[in-house]
Write a protein that holds these residues in place. Structure first.
Motif, PDB file in Angstrom:
ATOM      1  N   GLY A 132       0.819  -1.209   0.000  1.00 44.47           N
ATOM      2  CA  GLY A 132       0.000   0.000   0.000  1.00 44.47           C
ATOM      3  C   GLY A 132       0.847   1.250   0.000  1.00 44.47           C
ATOM      4  N   ILE A 133       1.900   1.270   0.818  1.00 42.81           N
ATOM      5  CA  ILE A 133       2.798   2.434   0.863  1.00 42.81           C
ATOM      6  C   ILE A 133       3.483   2.623  -0.483  1.00 42.81           C
ATOM      7  CG2 ILE A 133       4.912   3.329   1.925  1.00 42.81           C
ATOM      8  CD1 ILE A 133       4.031   1.956   4.528  1.00 42.81           C
ATOM      9  N   ARG A 134       3.870   1.509  -1.126  1.00 37.59           N
ATOM     10  CA  ARG A 134       4.495   1.582  -2.445  1.00 37.59           C
ATOM     11  C   ARG A 134       3.528   2.185  -3.465  1.00 37.59           C
ATOM     12  NH1 ARG A 134       5.641  -3.540  -2.866  1.00 37.59           N
ATOM     13  NH2 ARG A 134       7.468  -3.333  -1.513  1.00 37.59           N
ATOM     14  N   LEU A 135       2.246   1.836  -3.323  1.00 38.53           N
ATOM     15  CA  LEU A 135       1.237   2.353  -4.249  1.00 38.53           C
ATOM     16  C   LEU A 135       1.099   3.874  -4.128  1.00 38.53           C
ATOM     17  CD1 LEU A 135      -1.065   1.756  -6.297  1.00 38.53           C
ATOM     18  CD2 LEU A 135      -2.587   1.472  -4.342  1.00 38.53           C
ATOM     19  N   LEU A 136       1.342   4.406  -2.930  1.00 36.70           N
ATOM     20  CA  LEU A 136       1.204   5.856  -2.733  1.00 36.70           C
ATOM     21  C   LEU A 136       2.138   6.659  -3.635  1.00 36.70           C
ATOM     22  CD1 LEU A 136       0.786   6.344   1.125  1.00 36.70           C
ATOM     23  CD2 LEU A 136      -0.948   6.502  -0.654  1.00 36.70           C
ATOM     24  N   LYS A 137       3.253   6.060  -4.038  1.00 33.81           N
ATOM     25  CA  LYS A 137       4.173   6.766  -4.932  1.00 33.81           C
ATOM     26  C   LYS A 137       3.503   7.101  -6.261  1.00 33.81           C
ATOM     27  CE  LYS A 137       8.314   4.543  -2.993  1.00 33.81           C
ATOM     28  NZ  LYS A 137       9.486   3.655  -3.288  1.00 33.81           N
ATOM     29  N   LYS A 138       2.522   6.271  -6.628  1.00 30.97           N
ATOM     30  CA  LYS A 138       1.788   6.507  -7.875  1.00 30.97           C
ATOM     31  C   LYS A 138       0.542   7.370  -7.640  1.00 30.97           C
ATOM     32  CE  LYS A 138       3.126   1.903  -9.529  1.00 30.97           C
ATOM     33  NZ  LYS A 138       2.620   0.583 -10.003  1.00 30.97           N
ATOM     34  N   GLU A 139       0.241   7.659  -6.372  1.00 35.16           N
ATOM     35  CA  GLU A 139      -0.988   8.386  -6.030  1.00 35.16           C
ATOM     36  C   GLU A 139      -0.664   9.573  -5.128  1.00 35.16           C
ATOM     37  OE1 GLU A 139      -3.755   7.769  -7.362  1.00 35.16           O
ATOM     38  OE2 GLU A 139      -3.554   5.734  -8.123  1.00 35.16           O
ATOM     39  N   PRO A 140      -0.020  10.605  -5.684  1.00 35.75           N
ATOM     40  CA  PRO A 140       0.347  11.764  -4.848  1.00 35.75           C
ATOM     41  C   PRO A 140      -0.847  12.451  -4.201  1.00 35.75           C
ATOM     42  CG  PRO A 140       0.613  12.269  -7.185  1.00 35.75           C
ATOM     43  CD  PRO A 140       0.390  10.794  -7.085  1.00 35.75           C
ATOM     44  N   ASN A 141      -1.999  12.392  -4.857  1.00 36.12           N
ATOM     45  CA  ASN A 141      -3.182  13.039  -4.290  1.00 36.12           C
ATOM     46  C   ASN A 141      -3.603  12.383  -2.982  1.00 36.12           C
ATOM     47  OD1 ASN A 141      -5.235  15.112  -4.718  1.00 36.12           O
ATOM     48  ND2 ASN A 141      -6.667  13.402  -4.874  1.00 36.12           N
ATOM     49  N   ILE A 142      -3.445  11.052  -2.911  1.00 39.63           N
ATOM     50  CA  ILE A 142      -3.843  10.322  -1.711  1.00 39.63           C
ATOM     51  C   ILE A 142      -2.889  10.613  -0.565  1.00 39.63           C
ATOM     52  CG2 ILE A 142      -4.167   8.031  -0.714  1.00 39.63           C
ATOM     53  CD1 ILE A 142      -5.213   7.078  -3.386  1.00 39.63           C
ATOM     54  N   TRP A 143      -1.565  10.601  -0.846  1.00 38.31           N
ATOM     55  CA  TRP A 143      -0.655  10.849   0.273  1.00 38.31           C
ATOM     56  C   TRP A 143      -0.721  12.293   0.748  1.00 38.31           C
ATOM     57  CZ3 TRP A 143       3.051  14.474  -0.055  1.00 38.31           C
ATOM     58  CH2 TRP A 143       3.734  14.707  -1.249  1.00 38.31           C
ATOM     59  N   LYS A 144      -1.075  13.222  -0.154  1.00 31.81           N
ATOM     60  CA  LYS A 144      -1.283  14.605   0.289  1.00 31.81           C
ATOM     61  C   LYS A 144      -2.464  14.685   1.269  1.00 31.81           C
ATOM     62  CE  LYS A 144       0.487  16.933  -3.849  1.00 31.81           C
ATOM     63  NZ  LYS A 144       0.102  17.751  -5.036  1.00 31.81           N
ATOM     64  N   PHE A 145      -3.529  13.948   0.946  1.00 32.63           N
ATOM     65  CA  PHE A 145      -4.687  13.938   1.845  1.00 32.63           C
ATOM     66  C   PHE A 145      -4.335  13.304   3.182  1.00 32.63           C
ATOM     67  CE2 PHE A 145      -8.314  11.239   3.313  1.00 32.63           C
ATOM     68  CZ  PHE A 145      -9.011  12.266   3.946  1.00 32.63           C
ATOM     69  N   LEU A 146      -3.628  12.175   3.141  1.00 37.26           N
ATOM     70  CA  LEU A 146      -3.267  11.502   4.389  1.00 37.26           C
ATOM     71  C   LEU A 146      -2.358  12.379   5.245  1.00 37.26           C
ATOM     72  CD1 LEU A 146      -2.663   7.837   3.149  1.00 37.26           C
ATOM     73  CD2 LEU A 146      -4.648   8.748   4.361  1.00 37.26           C
ATOM     74  N   LEU A 147      -1.459  13.139   4.596  1.00 35.94           N
ATOM     75  CA  LEU A 147      -0.597  14.054   5.350  1.00 35.94           C
ATOM     76  C   LEU A 147      -1.424  15.148   6.015  1.00 35.94           C
ATOM     77  CD1 LEU A 147       2.271  14.945   6.123  1.00 35.94           C
ATOM     78  CD2 LEU A 147       2.326  16.286   3.998  1.00 35.94           C
ATOM     79  N   ALA A 148      -2.375  15.714   5.278  1.00 36.83           N
ATOM     80  CA  ALA A 148      -3.249  16.741   5.861  1.00 36.83           C
ATOM     81  C   ALA A 148      -4.028  16.168   7.032  1.00 36.83           C
ATOM     82  CB  ALA A 148      -4.213  17.275   4.792  1.00 36.83           C
ATOM     83  N   ARG A 149      -4.517  14.931   6.876  1.00 34.07           N
ATOM     84  CA  ARG A 149      -5.320  14.319   7.930  1.00 34.07           C
ATOM     85  C   ARG A 149      -4.502  14.062   9.182  1.00 34.07           C
ATOM     86  NH1 ARG A 149      -7.043   8.909   9.511  1.00 34.07           N
ATOM     87  NH2 ARG A 149      -9.042   9.113  10.592  1.00 34.07           N
ATOM     88  N   ILE A 150      -3.239  13.727   9.030  1.00 35.93           N
ATOM     89  CA  ILE A 150      -2.390  13.514  10.205  1.00 35.93           C
ATOM     90  C   ILE A 150      -2.429  14.744  11.102  1.00 35.93           C
ATOM     91  CG2 ILE A 150       0.027  13.410  10.948  1.00 35.93           C
ATOM     92  CD1 ILE A 150       0.510  11.370   8.733  1.00 35.93           C
ATOM     93  N   PHE A 151      -2.337  15.932  10.495  1.00 29.97           N
ATOM     94  CA  PHE A 151      -2.300  17.166  11.286  1.00 29.97           C
ATOM     95  C   PHE A 151      -3.666  17.485  11.879  1.00 29.97           C
ATOM     96  CE2 PHE A 151       1.630  17.741   8.947  1.00 29.97           C
ATOM     97  CZ  PHE A 151       2.449  18.339   9.894  1.00 29.97           C
ATOM     98  N   TYR A 152      -4.709  17.539  11.035  1.00 29.76           N
ATOM     99  CA  TYR A 152      -5.989  17.972  11.602  1.00 29.76           C
ATOM    100  C   TYR A 152      -6.612  16.922  12.498  1.00 29.76           C
ATOM    101  CZ  TYR A 152      -8.812  15.742   7.755  1.00 29.76           C
ATOM    102  OH  TYR A 152      -9.424  14.887   6.870  1.00 29.76           O
ATOM    103  N   ASN A 153      -6.315  15.640  12.257  1.00 31.07           N
ATOM    104  CA  ASN A 153      -6.821  14.604  13.163  1.00 31.07           C
ATOM    105  C   ASN A 153      -6.136  14.688  14.521  1.00 31.07           C
ATOM    106  OD1 ASN A 153      -8.590  12.072  13.288  1.00 31.07           O
ATOM    107  ND2 ASN A 153      -6.636  11.290  14.008  1.00 31.07           N
ATOM    108  N   VAL A 194      -2.568  23.943   9.976  1.00 28.99           N
ATOM    109  CA  VAL A 194      -1.675  23.233   9.051  1.00 28.99           C
ATOM    110  C   VAL A 194      -2.460  22.210   8.234  1.00 28.99           C
ATOM    111  CG1 VAL A 194       0.285  21.661   8.873  1.00 28.99           C
ATOM    112  CG2 VAL A 194       0.392  23.593  10.451  1.00 28.99           C
ATOM    113  N   GLY A 195      -3.326  21.449   8.889  1.00 33.02           N
ATOM    114  CA  GLY A 195      -4.151  20.475   8.176  1.00 33.02           C
ATOM    115  C   GLY A 195      -5.061  21.128   7.161  1.00 33.02           C
ATOM    116  N   LEU A 196      -5.665  22.248   7.534  1.00 31.30           N
ATOM    117  CA  LEU A 196      -6.542  22.988   6.623  1.00 31.30           C
ATOM    118  C   LEU A 196      -5.761  23.481   5.407  1.00 31.30           C
ATOM    119  CD1 LEU A 196      -9.178  24.467   5.854  1.00 31.30           C
ATOM    120  CD2 LEU A 196      -8.494  26.303   7.425  1.00 31.30           C
ATOM    121  N   GLY A 197      -4.575  24.040   5.645  1.00 32.39           N
ATOM    122  CA  GLY A 197      -3.766  24.536   4.531  1.00 32.39           C
ATOM    123  C   GLY A 197      -3.389  23.427   3.561  1.00 32.39           C
TER     124      GLY A 197
END
Length: 431
Positions: free
Chosen positions: A232-253, A408-411
């Protein structure tokens, strides 16, 4: 009994576990015991805030490093109920033992250890509880039942607070002869929480079917699960939109988790809320959160998940900023209840958004990473609040870290596109 009826009973019993588990979060972590610890056990509110934040932070850290391994067992090992049972007993024990945490600094470490045990039990049980749902329902109804479970949690928390306040805090001395000087009328609510959790978790163990064991050894289950996680982590390299969302969620969560962990302590320490006021605030907050979760579910369908998340985070930032500066108890109530409206929509729309942007054939992997992003750094917020409060000798400064995490999560959410992942073609989800 028909197969459909049996399945419905099993699903309702599954949802009842959320009703049971919510008692810990409202009575121990967020409102009642957290404030009782800071006001009545710790030396002062500042020290109590720091100690409580550090305890929650340590529990969150252990949860973060253990969740992938336990999640692997849940995915690859088969049966979930034995694990849910073990962690439920762990939480019930921790909550119940808090009855013995008397209002004295002599009980600081006892109280923290028992609360730590209860926290781990409540959080870790949910890894296996969540893993049960896909096996109990279908892709056509999983969203409905997930939402109903969430709603049962809000309702359970609300009723637990109402019974705890009117049944024990307000009339405990008159009805049960509880000693108010030693705060037995408050401490009994912790024992009540343990009983509530044990009682209402029973339907899941009695009525909800479990999947058969895959007869894998734990080492093999963990190995297979971690391999899927790596894929799954390897797949994120092909899905930048998903890892950007997960990064945002780490902060706001992290910001949301810290609000839950430290809100009651802040109300008690900065605004002098007594136990009765904290109960009433918790009751009111559960009502506004339920209204917000229901109302914004329509907004999500009409305007999309990304907009709902952004609007909700904005709706959180403004009242959090306000409660850091207001001096009036009345205005704290106003801004605090407004904050509650936006808590549910952020959580619900985040789950929906992940489903929408995930490649259809990789959703299990993506939701595994989604769960990991929700637990990875949840220890950071409470630790920040605890240490900043201690260093600055101010709860307001400590709670300001929540504002930073939410902003930060919102941004970061503005850099995320509401499109479905994969490969070569991106499909807008607003059509």
């Amino acid at each position: 009994m028909s197969k459909e009826s049996s399945r419905g009973n099993g699903l309702f019993a599954w949802a009842m576990y959320d009703w049971a588990n919510s008692a810990y979060f409202v009575m121990i972590q967020t409102f009642v015991f957290a404030a009782y610890f800071a006001q009545s056990i710790a030396e002062n509110e500042t020290t109590g805030t720091a100690l409580w934040g550090n305890m929650i932070g340590l529990a969150g850290f252990i949860l973060a490093i253990s969740a992938p391994f336990l999640g692997s067992i849940a995915d690859e090992g088969g049966r979930r109920k034995p694990w849910i049972g073990f962690f439920t007993i762990m939480c019930v024990f921790g909550c119940s033992m808090l009855w013995f945490a008397e209002p004295s600094t002599d009980f600081i470490w006892f109280a923290l250890i028992m609360a730590f045990i209860a926290t781990l039990g409540a959080e870790l049980s949910f890894i296996f509880y969540n893993a049960m749902l896909p096996d109990l329902t279908t892709s056509l109804t999983i969203g409905k039942w997930s939402g109903w479970g969430w709603a049962m949690g809000y309702a359970g928390g609300l009723f637990c607070l109402i019974i705890g306040y009117f049944g024990f805090v307000e009339y405990g001395a008159e009805w049960f002869g509880l000693n108010e000087e030693s705060l037995q009328n408050v401490r009994i609510t912790f024992l009540f929480t343990g009983i509530w959790y044990a009682l209402f978790s029973l339907p899941l163990f009695l009525k909800t079917p479990d999947v058969p064991s895959k007869n894998k050894k734990i080492a093999e289950a963990v190995s297979d699960g971690l391999r899927e996680l790596k894929n799954g982590i390897r797949l994120l390299k092909k899905e930048p939109n998903i890892w950007k969302f997960l990064l945002a969620r780490i902060f706001y969560n992290d910001g949301l988790a810290t609000i839950f962990a430290m809100g009651g302590v802040y109300a008690a320490g900065t605004f002098g809320f007594d136990t009765g006021q904290i109960f009433m605030f918790g009751i009111a907050l559960n009502i506004t959160a339920g209204i917000g979760a229901f109302g914004f579910s329509w907004v999500d369908d009409i305007s999309g998940s990304k907009k709902t998340i952004i609007w909700s985070l904005t709706g959180l930032v403004i009242p959090v900023f306000a409660v850091l500066f207001v001096e009036s108890e009345t205005w704290f109530w106003v801004w605090g209840l407004l904050l509650g409206i936006f808590v549910g929509p952020v959580q619900a729309s985040s789950r929906t958004f992940m489903g929408r942007i995930s490649p259809q054939n990789k959703r299990n992997q993506m939701f595994g990473l989604f769960a990991l992003s929700g637990k990875l750094t949840t220890f950071a917020g409470p630790l920040m609040v605890g240490w900043i409060t201690l260093l600055m000798d101010s709860q307001r400064w400590g709670m300001a870290s929540i504002l930073l995490l939410l902003i930060v999560g919102l941004g970061l959410m503005f850099s995320v596109d509401e499109i479905q992942g994969t490969s070569k073609e991106k499909v807008p989800l607003t059509q």
